[in-house]
Write an enzyme that holds these catalytic residues in place. Sequence first.
Site, PDB file in Angstrom:
ATOM      1  N   GLU A   1      -7.738   1.352  16.166  1.00 22.86           N
ATOM      2  CA  GLU A   1      -6.243   2.380  15.949  1.00 22.86           C
ATOM      3  C   GLU A   1      -6.164   3.465  17.179  1.00 22.86           C
ATOM      4  O   GLU A   1      -7.636   3.642  17.818  1.00 22.86           O
ATOM      5  CB  GLU A   1      -7.035   3.374  14.912  1.00 22.86           C
TER       6      GLU A   1
ATOM      7  N   LEU B   1       0.508  -0.969   0.299  1.00 27.44           N
ATOM      8  CA  LEU B   1       0.265  -0.540   0.281  1.00 27.44           C
ATOM      9  C   LEU B   1       1.168   1.209  -0.266  1.00 27.44           C
ATOM     10  O   LEU B   1       1.755   1.107   0.793  1.00 27.44           O
ATOM     11  CB  LEU B   1      -0.781   0.001   1.109  1.00 27.44           C
TER      12      LEU B   1
ATOM     13  N   SER C   1      54.692  25.536 -11.306  1.00 24.18           N
ATOM     14  CA  SER C   1      53.949  26.214 -10.716  1.00 24.18           C
ATOM     15  C   SER C   1      52.953  27.699 -11.508  1.00 24.18           C
ATOM     16  O   SER C   1      53.501  28.141 -12.241  1.00 24.18           O
ATOM     17  CB  SER C   1      53.987  26.859  -9.259  1.00 24.18           C
TER      18      SER C   1
ATOM     19  N   ALA D   1      52.072  23.416  -8.697  1.00 25.59           N
ATOM     20  CA  ALA D   1      50.409  24.125  -7.740  1.00 25.59           C
ATOM     21  C   ALA D   1      50.245  25.180  -8.775  1.00 25.59           C
ATOM     22  O   ALA D   1      50.559  26.481  -9.229  1.00 25.59           O
ATOM     23  CB  ALA D   1      51.177  24.966  -6.293  1.00 25.59           C
TER      24      ALA D   1
ATOM     25  N   ARG E   1       1.655  13.664   7.521  1.00 29.43           N
ATOM     26  CA  ARG E   1       2.169  14.400   8.502  1.00 29.43           C
ATOM     27  C   ARG E   1       3.558  14.330   8.844  1.00 29.43           C
ATOM     28  O   ARG E   1       4.639  14.884   9.322  1.00 29.43           O
ATOM     29  CB  ARG E   1       2.146  12.947   9.699  1.00 29.43           C
TER      30      ARG E   1
ATOM     31  N   GLY F   1      -8.340   5.440   2.791  1.00 30.50           N
ATOM     32  CA  GLY F   1      -8.001   4.598   3.909  1.00 30.50           C
ATOM     33  C   GLY F   1      -7.383   3.189   3.840  1.00 30.50           C
ATOM     34  O   GLY F   1      -7.079   3.329   2.524  1.00 30.50           O
TER      35      GLY F   1
ATOM     36  N   GLY G   1      -2.422   0.798  15.808  1.00 26.55           N
ATOM     37  CA  GLY G   1      -3.305   0.822  16.303  1.00 26.55           C
ATOM     38  C   GLY G   1      -2.497  -0.640  17.250  1.00 26.55           C
ATOM     39  O   GLY G   1      -1.941  -1.332  17.143  1.00 26.55           O
TER      40      GLY G   1
ATOM     41  N   LYS H   1      37.971  17.501 -13.098  1.00 22.67           N
ATOM     42  CA  LYS H   1      37.064  16.985 -13.556  1.00 22.67           C
ATOM     43  C   LYS H   1      37.101  16.320 -14.856  1.00 22.67           C
ATOM     44  O   LYS H   1      37.879  16.569 -15.755  1.00 22.67           O
ATOM     45  CB  LYS H   1      35.337  18.210 -13.813  1.00 22.67           C
TER      46      LYS H   1
HETATM   47  C1  UD1 Z   1      -1.476   1.709  10.177  1.00 19.20           C
HETATM   48  C2  UD1 Z   1      -2.363   0.843  10.593  1.00 19.20           C
HETATM   49  C3  UD1 Z   1      -2.225   1.121  12.374  1.00 19.20           C
HETATM   50  C4  UD1 Z   1      -0.934   0.028  12.907  1.00 19.20           C
HETATM   51  C5  UD1 Z   1       0.225   1.394  11.599  1.00 19.20           C
HETATM   52  C6  UD1 Z   1       1.706   0.459  11.407  1.00 19.20           C
HETATM   53  C7  UD1 Z   1      -4.441   0.990   9.948  1.00 19.20           C
HETATM   54  C8  UD1 Z   1      -6.116   2.389   9.966  1.00 19.20           C
HETATM   55  N1  UD1 Z   1      -3.574   1.707  10.891  1.00 19.20           N
HETATM   56  O1  UD1 Z   1      -1.266   2.918  10.722  1.00 19.20           O
HETATM   57  O2  UD1 Z   1      -3.477  -0.127  12.910  1.00 19.20           O
HETATM   58  O3  UD1 Z   1       0.015   0.438  13.593  1.00 19.20           O
HETATM   59  O4  UD1 Z   1      -0.268   1.232  10.247  1.00 19.20           O
HETATM   60  O5  UD1 Z   1       2.720   1.193  11.289  1.00 19.20           O
HETATM   61  O6  UD1 Z   1      -4.744   0.585   8.706  1.00 19.20           O
HETATM   62  N2  UD1 Z   1      -2.465   4.098   1.714  1.00 19.20           N
HETATM   63  C9  UD1 Z   1      -3.176   4.132   0.810  1.00 19.20           C
HETATM   64  N3  UD1 Z   1      -4.088   4.710   1.261  1.00 19.20           N
HETATM   65  C10 UD1 Z   1      -5.064   4.966   2.077  1.00 19.20           C
HETATM   66  C11 UD1 Z   1      -4.610   4.769   3.038  1.00 19.20           C
HETATM   67  C12 UD1 Z   1      -2.538   4.933   3.964  1.00 19.20           C
HETATM   68  O7  UD1 Z   1      -2.559   3.737  -0.318  1.00 19.20           O
HETATM   69  O8  UD1 Z   1      -6.053   5.452   1.927  1.00 19.20           O
HETATM   70  C13 UD1 Z   1      -0.765   4.167   2.507  1.00 19.20           C
HETATM   71  C14 UD1 Z   1      -0.035   4.638   2.866  1.00 19.20           C
HETATM   72  O9  UD1 Z   1       1.083   4.985   1.988  1.00 19.20           O
HETATM   73  C15 UD1 Z   1       0.750   3.814   3.614  1.00 19.20           C
HETATM   74  C16 UD1 Z   1      -0.167   2.934   4.610  1.00 19.20           C
HETATM   75  O10 UD1 Z   1      -1.003   2.527   3.501  1.00 19.20           O
HETATM   76  O11 UD1 Z   1       1.922   3.543   3.300  1.00 19.20           O
HETATM   77  C17 UD1 Z   1      -0.549   2.676   5.836  1.00 19.20           C
HETATM   78  O12 UD1 Z   1      -1.122   4.014   5.766  1.00 19.20           O
HETATM   79  P1  UD1 Z   1      -0.795   5.254   7.074  1.00 19.20           P
HETATM   80  O13 UD1 Z   1      -1.234   6.138   6.748  1.00 19.20           O
HETATM   81  O14 UD1 Z   1       0.696   5.053   7.685  1.00 19.20           O
HETATM   82  O15 UD1 Z   1      -1.400   4.452   8.551  1.00 19.20           O
HETATM   83  P2  UD1 Z   1      -0.879   4.311   9.383  1.00 19.20           P
HETATM   84  O16 UD1 Z   1      -1.570   6.095  10.468  1.00 19.20           O
HETATM   85  O17 UD1 Z   1       0.705   4.342  10.346  1.00 19.20           O
HETATM   86 MG    MG Z   2       1.992   4.478   8.773  1.00 19.45          MG
END
Ligand code: UD1
Ligand code: MG
Length: 471
Positions: free
Chosen positions: A158, A10, A409, A383, A17, A84, A144, A354
Amino acid sequence: MKAQLAALVLAAGQGKRMRSRLPKVLHPCAGEPLVVHAVRLALARRARPVVVVIDPHGTRIRETLVAAFPKAPLLFAVQREPLGTGDAVRAGLAALPTWRGRVLILYGDVALLRPETVAPLERALKKHSLAMLTARLPRPTGYGRVIRDGDRALRVVEEKDAAAAERRIDEVNVGVYLCGAALLRRAVGRLDRKNAQHEIYLTDVVAIAAGLSGAVPVLVDDASEVLGVNTRAELAAAEKILRARLVQAHQARGVTFHAPEHTWLDRTVVLGADVVIGVGVQLYGNTRVGAGAQIEGPSVLRDAVIGPGARVHAFSHAEGAVLERGAVAGPFARLRPGAHLEEGARVGNFVELKKARLGRGAKANHLAYLGDAEIGAASNIGAGTITCNYDGGPIKNRTRIEAGAFIGSNSTLVAPVSVGEGAYVAAGSTITRDVPQDALAFGRARQENRDGYATRLRRRLGATPKTRGGH
Ligand code: UD1
Ligand code: MG
């Protein structure tokens, strides 16, 4: 026969952040983007194919991964909106419409996990619906939390949805899951957004699996592996852990680090046996250091090839440069792309190279600019020597200095120009014409001395006579 395994990584969403224009998963950690680490892990677990979920602006992620793993069976799935992690998995599964094997799910922001840490999930899944990695963290904030019943996971809550008592749980969800494709497809179809963040949480799949044949938590021993990178501070923490690991691996193969914690090392760097790395050395990209070479810090090497027994003294900067066996550079050497020191050649302080090649045993020990130049073996560059390679146009002109030449030099060599074998150039010369073999070239105004002139000048100006000797 082993059941087939596909992976979902993912990697969509900006990663708010991080407060960055660069997508979070492209931030480098030990020289490689976070998502490269995640995909490497999936490939190491022999997942075929690996589906990477990107957002509609994820072209750079795709390009980065295709370049990093040109032969790997990668697929890309687009998640239209960052709704999500559960929604991201839905998008990823759409790229595997007929897949019936198992699915390994990884988050693109977890760079430190080792393949062997993920392996136990495979056995844990045997009799259950889902297996997941968990870890006990002294400071679990942000992750989580895993709600257990004995050796089963009941659900994941979470941080933002957790009650005070749940927040005190120190076992966290790492974000690595293994389950069957059919179950996963059904479970993500049932997810909703009834939570504090109005997101489709993948973590809710755990409760669904728990209600079927159970969800098994597999506890990771080394909690330092599970860090998910969400902020710049976490990125720095992950980088520190990864670098420490790389240093340990090199130490095991016979490399000395004078200050391991003050050494910066990309994963791609190769170091030979008995290499010595000083304090504050930074080694990037495809830098390779041959056996017994010494790099004093602080020095920065990027894509540099350092031959066996070569030496880079302190405060040097080399990029795309080659030092052959026993060559020496620095202190304060600047070696730009195409700088090449043949065996035993030396470049000293405040010398910039270079696209310049120094033949065997040639020396440029102080204060020089040598660009677009070919310098023969055992030549001596004095030099202040400057190759004037640039005439303001697009073409850089070349200087050729044959073996055994001596450049006095403070000479300027106005290219295109050549100095023949064994020739001398007198100090302070401006050389605009080729110098034949074994010749001496003067390219400076002839000095004139006028006897007594200074005395007469002082008298005329009424200046105080010069005191002789002493103070
Ligand atoms: C997530 C987990 C949490 C876990 C933590 C570990 C969920 C809801 N929470 O939280 O339980 O402890 O990771 O590091 O899964 N991403 C997508 N599409 C989205 C949202 C996120 O592709 O819509 C990808 C992001 O690029 C990322 C990954 O999913 O690489 C995780 O998302 P992130 O927002 O980092 O989740 P956490 O808040 O870290
Ligand atoms: Mg994360």
